[in-house]
Design a protein around this motif. Structure first.
Motif, mmCIF file in Angstrom:
data_model
loop_
_atom_site.group_PDB
_atom_site.id
_atom_site.type_symbol
_atom_site.label_atom_id
_atom_site.label_comp_id
_atom_site.label_asym_id
_atom_site.label_seq_id
_atom_site.Cartn_x
_atom_site.Cartn_y
_atom_site.Cartn_z
ATOM 1 N N SER A 23 0.840 -1.207 0.000
ATOM 2 C CA SER A 23 0.000 0.000 0.000
ATOM 3 C C SER A 23 0.870 1.251 0.000
ATOM 4 C CB SER A 23 -0.914 -0.015 1.223
ATOM 5 O OG SER A 23 -1.636 1.196 1.321
ATOM 6 N N GLN A 24 1.921 1.258 0.800
ATOM 7 C CA GLN A 24 2.814 2.411 0.846
ATOM 8 C C GLN A 24 3.548 2.591 -0.477
ATOM 9 O OE1 GLN A 24 3.316 4.808 3.263
ATOM 10 N NE2 GLN A 24 1.442 3.904 4.106
ATOM 11 N N ASP A 30 1.119 4.189 -2.878
ATOM 12 C CA ASP A 30 0.903 5.620 -2.617
ATOM 13 C C ASP A 30 2.105 6.449 -3.056
ATOM 14 O OD1 ASP A 30 -1.517 5.006 -1.510
ATOM 15 O OD2 ASP A 30 -0.817 5.047 0.576
ATOM 16 N N CYS A 31 3.304 5.885 -2.944
ATOM 17 C CA CYS A 31 4.516 6.667 -3.256
ATOM 18 C C CYS A 31 4.856 6.672 -4.745
ATOM 19 C CB CYS A 31 5.707 6.114 -2.469
ATOM 20 S SG CYS A 31 5.621 6.418 -0.692
ATOM 21 N N PHE A 32 4.577 5.576 -5.445
ATOM 22 C CA PHE A 32 5.109 5.455 -6.807
ATOM 23 C C PHE A 32 4.038 5.318 -7.897
ATOM 24 C CE2 PHE A 32 8.402 3.745 -3.970
ATOM 25 C CZ PHE A 32 9.460 4.564 -4.322
ATOM 26 N N TYR A 33 2.766 5.223 -7.526
ATOM 27 C CA TYR A 33 1.744 5.028 -8.568
ATOM 28 C C TYR A 33 1.700 6.214 -9.526
ATOM 29 C CZ TYR A 33 -2.767 5.083 -10.849
ATOM 30 O OH TYR A 33 -3.756 5.164 -11.800
ATOM 31 N N PRO A 76 5.212 2.684 -13.409
ATOM 32 C CA PRO A 76 6.600 2.782 -12.917
ATOM 33 C C PRO A 76 7.151 1.410 -12.510
ATOM 34 C CG PRO A 76 5.082 3.501 -11.225
ATOM 35 C CD PRO A 76 4.256 3.291 -12.471
ATOM 36 N N THR A 77 8.473 1.320 -12.542
ATOM 37 C CA THR A 77 9.172 0.104 -12.124
ATOM 38 C C THR A 77 9.470 0.185 -10.620
ATOM 39 O OG1 THR A 77 10.213 -0.181 -14.284
ATOM 40 C CG2 THR A 77 11.265 -1.273 -12.393
ATOM 41 N N ILE A 78 9.092 -0.871 -9.929
ATOM 42 C CA ILE A 78 9.341 -0.944 -8.490
ATOM 43 C C ILE A 78 10.616 -1.776 -8.289
ATOM 44 C CG2 ILE A 78 8.416 -1.580 -6.242
ATOM 45 C CD1 ILE A 78 6.936 0.677 -7.711
ATOM 46 N N SER A 79 11.674 -1.097 -7.846
ATOM 47 C CA SER A 79 12.968 -1.757 -7.671
ATOM 48 C C SER A 79 13.239 -2.004 -6.183
ATOM 49 C CB SER A 79 14.079 -0.872 -8.243
ATOM 50 O OG SER A 79 14.163 0.348 -7.517
ATOM 51 N N LEU A 80 14.379 -2.622 -5.940
ATOM 52 C CA LEU A 80 14.807 -2.848 -4.542
ATOM 53 C C LEU A 80 14.928 -1.523 -3.800
ATOM 54 C CD1 LEU A 80 15.911 -4.647 -2.272
ATOM 55 C CD2 LEU A 80 18.167 -4.481 -3.329
ATOM 56 N N GLU A 86 13.105 -0.073 -0.277
ATOM 57 C CA GLU A 86 13.877 0.487 0.843
ATOM 58 C C GLU A 86 13.447 1.912 1.165
ATOM 59 O OE1 GLU A 86 17.825 0.061 -0.587
ATOM 60 O OE2 GLU A 86 18.032 -2.031 0.061
ATOM 61 N N THR A 87 12.952 2.628 0.159
ATOM 62 C CA THR A 87 12.544 4.022 0.357
ATOM 63 C C THR A 87 11.332 4.144 1.277
ATOM 64 O OG1 THR A 87 13.404 4.624 -1.830
ATOM 65 C CG2 THR A 87 11.815 6.131 -0.818
ATOM 66 N N VAL A 88 10.394 3.198 1.178
ATOM 67 C CA VAL A 88 9.151 3.332 1.945
ATOM 68 C C VAL A 88 9.240 2.750 3.348
ATOM 69 C CG1 VAL A 88 7.814 3.271 -0.175
ATOM 70 C CG2 VAL A 88 8.182 1.153 1.107
ATOM 71 N N ILE A 89 10.313 2.009 3.648
ATOM 72 C CA ILE A 89 10.412 1.368 4.965
ATOM 73 C C ILE A 89 10.369 2.381 6.101
ATOM 74 C CG2 ILE A 89 11.946 0.025 6.479
ATOM 75 C CD1 ILE A 89 12.708 -1.635 4.060
ATOM 76 N N PRO A 90 11.140 3.495 6.046
ATOM 77 C CA PRO A 90 11.048 4.470 7.149
ATOM 78 C C PRO A 90 9.634 5.024 7.347
ATOM 79 C CG PRO A 90 12.992 4.897 5.794
ATOM 80 C CD PRO A 90 12.174 3.882 5.061
ATOM 81 N N LYS A 91 8.869 5.123 6.266
ATOM 82 C CA LYS A 91 7.505 5.627 6.400
ATOM 83 C C LYS A 91 6.604 4.613 7.095
ATOM 84 C CE LYS A 91 7.899 8.464 2.215
ATOM 85 N NZ LYS A 91 7.314 8.783 0.889
ATOM 86 N N ILE A 92 6.864 3.333 6.803
ATOM 87 C CA ILE A 92 6.048 2.287 7.420
ATOM 88 C C ILE A 92 6.344 2.182 8.911
ATOM 89 C CG2 ILE A 92 5.650 -0.202 7.494
ATOM 90 C CD1 ILE A 92 6.145 -0.269 4.518
#
Length: 659
Positions: free
Chosen positions: A194-195, A198-201, A206-210, A214-220
């Motif tokens: 879900s995060q 919300d961040c990349f849609y 878009p391509t969801i990479s490694l 890692e970018t959304v982990i601090p937000k979670i």
């Protein structure tokens, strides 16, 4: 387990059953424990009637049960009913007498319907081990088939992620990372995806990479997003173990966990016994897992990171340290007023001791008692109080322990006691500036005291090195002379001398010992001419002519008491005594007929085998033999003193030339 995806499973279950023409009522019981049972039953009745498109008044249990009996009769095979009761265990969470709990009124009604109608089914979902329910509730569930829903399998995680495949382009590395972080925990997978949405849609797929994951982990990992339901479901002991375990990235053994709780401190003995039983219970909840039969680790990496960041051991310590003994807290409050308002320290001490006796973990009571002792300069009592408190909560005791140990070090008279307290401070705080400074200074002082004798000796030697060298030269000379005199052959020694008349003189050298002899023989080896005469002369004895002994291979001449007409059976070889003049020597004279081309060789022996006898050319022995060892040593030492003096004079002159 909380947040495991039970509600989602029920929704899927509901859709599947409805496709198979079953009438399904999905009823969430969360929060219903606080409501009167009548209201809960009325709401459930309404939901059931709505499934059968029944209208009208739903009040009154008998009409509803009569209607339900007719509806669920075996003859009406098309009217099967399934109740999906979510959070069923929530009905017994409200603090009220057991006989008034909603669960104990609702379940008998449902059990009766289950026993009576085959086309009536119920699915109960609970967020904990059924064994953790009350004994009465657990007994009511006996005989009902149980299924444990835990983590999604690897393929199911991929399927869930691929629901967004048409909009997001997931790389294999990103999917692997989601699997690693969530380990198939449904809520965590849903939250992470879900995060990312919300961040990349965007409409560009878009391509969801490694890196995206890692970018959304601090937000979670935020209390605003990551719910505490999972954490709240743990016991106090479980929270302690989870807090400690979160600091081990690769997991830890139970011994490491227990040791760490003791190191971080302050777990009471009762709780300590509970901690040993916690890891297996957390494994049963799929909260942690046992890896290779040795180490425990979090099953869900996201949960581990969240616990490490927001549920640290310090937070747990504060929760555990909240006073639970109101009497202990009252004692503390009374003591606090006596100390801060009336300055009655002695009156406050008994109250604080009672508070600590009631609750040894009471932070404020322990600190205040230590402060009172400190202000009264009763530092030993303050130290003992804090040492005992540190067994429960070393972090809370740390600052005051350092303060008291600094004061104890300051008042100590012995360096070793000071050093002991500073070392203990540095164990608590390795960077403490005052303790490091004082430790270094005291260690330097101790080292200086240890080296003082050596430094004094070194300074003395450097100051008086020339004189010391000269004294040592004399001492060494005397020692060598003494050893030489002891090792010198104790026998007889003759030196050979030659005159112009083919005459050889064998002169005795005075000995350092007195020798009593019966006879003495002189043999001539390799004679090449005829011997003209042989005589012997010794001090009081008259000169006598010598004749060779018969039956000897070489000419041998002997003297003894009979030949010298001595009154006794023996005669004395000359020896040196300090209080007498040097005695005259033995003298053997051997005169040959003509000049000889080869020098004769002389040997001698006595009647005593242990007394050696030597004949040597004239040399040092005639000068040194018989002189006392201390005279010879002193003369040699004096020579060395002069040489040392000359050497230092040359060295000083060279240094002056350089300057």
């Amino acid at each position: 387990q909380r947040r495991i995806g039970k509600t989602s499973v029920l929704q899927k279950f509901e859709n599947t059953l409805q496709e198979k023409k079953h009438r399904v009522v999905n009823f969430d019981l969360m929060g219903k424990a606080k409501e009167p049972f009548g209201e809960v039953w009325a709401e459930l009745e309404k939901r059931i009637r709505d499934q059968f498109n029944q209208s009208g008044s739903h009040s009154g249990q008998p009409p509803f049960l009569d209607w339900l009996s007719t509806t669920l009769s075996e003859d009406n095979k098309n009217s099967s009913l399934v109740l999906l009761l979510d959070e069923f265990d929530a009905l017994e969470e409200w603090e009220q007498p057991e006989d008034q709990q909603a669960i104990n009124k609702l379940f008998p009604q449902l059990r009766n319907l289950l026993n009576k109608y085959k086309n009536f089914k119920c699915v109960f979902t609970i967020g904990r081990d059924p064994k953790h329910l009350s004994s009465k509730t657990f007994s009511q569930l006996e005989g009902i088939e149980q299924r444990k829903i835990s983590l999604l399998e690897e393929g199911q995680v991929v399927q869930l992620i691929n629901l967004s495949k048409g909009v997001l382009n997931w790389t294999p590395e990103a999917i692997k990372e989601v699997e690693r972080l969530t380990n198939g925990q449904a809520y965590c997978v849903q939250l992470l995806c879900s995060q990312i949405w919300d961040c990349f849609y965007s409409e560009d797929r878009p391509t969801i990479s490694l890196q995206s994951v890692e970018t959304v982990i601090p937000k979670i990992l935020s209390p605003d997003i990551f719910k505490d339901d999972i954490w709240d479901g743990l016991s106090a002991a479980g929270k302690v173990i989870a807090s400690i375990l979160s600091e081990f990235d690769e997991g830890a053994t139970i011994e490491q966990l227990l040791k760490e709780t003791q190191t971080k401190g302050g777990i009471a003995s009762v709780l300590q016994e509970q901690l040993e039983k916690v890891p297996p219970s957390l494994v049963a909840l799929d909260f942690i897992e046992l890896v290779k039969g040795q180490k425990y680790k979090f099953r869900i990496e996201l949960v581990r990171q969240y616990v490490k960041r927001f549920k640290s051991f310090d937070d747990m310590q504060q929760e555990l340290d909240r006073p639970t003994d109101h009497v202990a807290d009252e004692y503390y409050q009374l003591a606090y007023k006596l100390v801060h308002q009336h300055r009655k320290y002695d009156d406050a001490i008994p109250l604080l001791r009672k508070a600590i006796e009631g609750n040894p973990r009471h932070i404020k009571a322990n600190r205040l008692l230590a402060q009172v002792f400190h202000d009264q300069r009763k530092l030993e009592e303050a130290h003992e109080t804090l040492k005992e408190f540190s067994k429960f909560n070393p972090r809370a005791a740390k600052s005051w322990l350092i303060t008291v140990r600094l004061a104890l070090a300051e008042q100590s008279e012995k360096d070793k006691d000071k050093l002991k307290f500073y070392n203990e401070i540095l164990q608590l705080d390795p960077k403490h500036p005052e303790a490091k400074k004082q430790q270094k200074e005291i260690q330097a002082q101790i080292e200086a005291k240890r080296r003082l004798p050596w430094e004094l000796a070194k300074g003395f030697v450097l100051t008086y090195q020339k004189r010391i060298a000269q004294v040592m030269a004399v001492v060494i000379s005397l020692g060598i002379s003494y050893i030489w005199s002891v090792d010198f052959p104790p026998g007889l020694l003759f030196e050979i001398g030659k005159t112009n008349n083919n005459e050889y003189l064998l002169t005795s050298v005075p000995s350092s010992e007195s020798h009593s002899l019966v006879f003495l023989q002189i043999a001539i080896d390799k004679p090449n001419v005829q011997l003209k005469k042989a005589t012997f002369k010794f001090e009081i004895y008259k000169s006598v002519a010598l004749t060779p002994l018969a039956d000897t291979e070489t000419p041998t001449y002997q003297i003894g008491s009979a030949l010298l007409k001595s009154k006794g059976d023996t005669f004395q070889y000359p020896f040196f005594e300090q209080d007498k003049p040097t005695p005259l020597p033995f003298v053997f004279t051997f005169q040959f007929e003509n000049d000889m081309t080869q020098e004769p060789e002389f040997t001698c022996k006595t009647d005593a085998p242990k007394i050696g006898c030597e004949v040597k050319l004239k040399g040092y022995a005639s000068l040194l033999r018989g002189i006392p060892w201390w005279i010879k040593g002193s003369l040699f030492g004096l020579l060395l003193v002069v040489l040392i003096w000359v050497g230092y004079a040359i060295k000083d002159r060279e240094r002056d030339d350089i300057l």
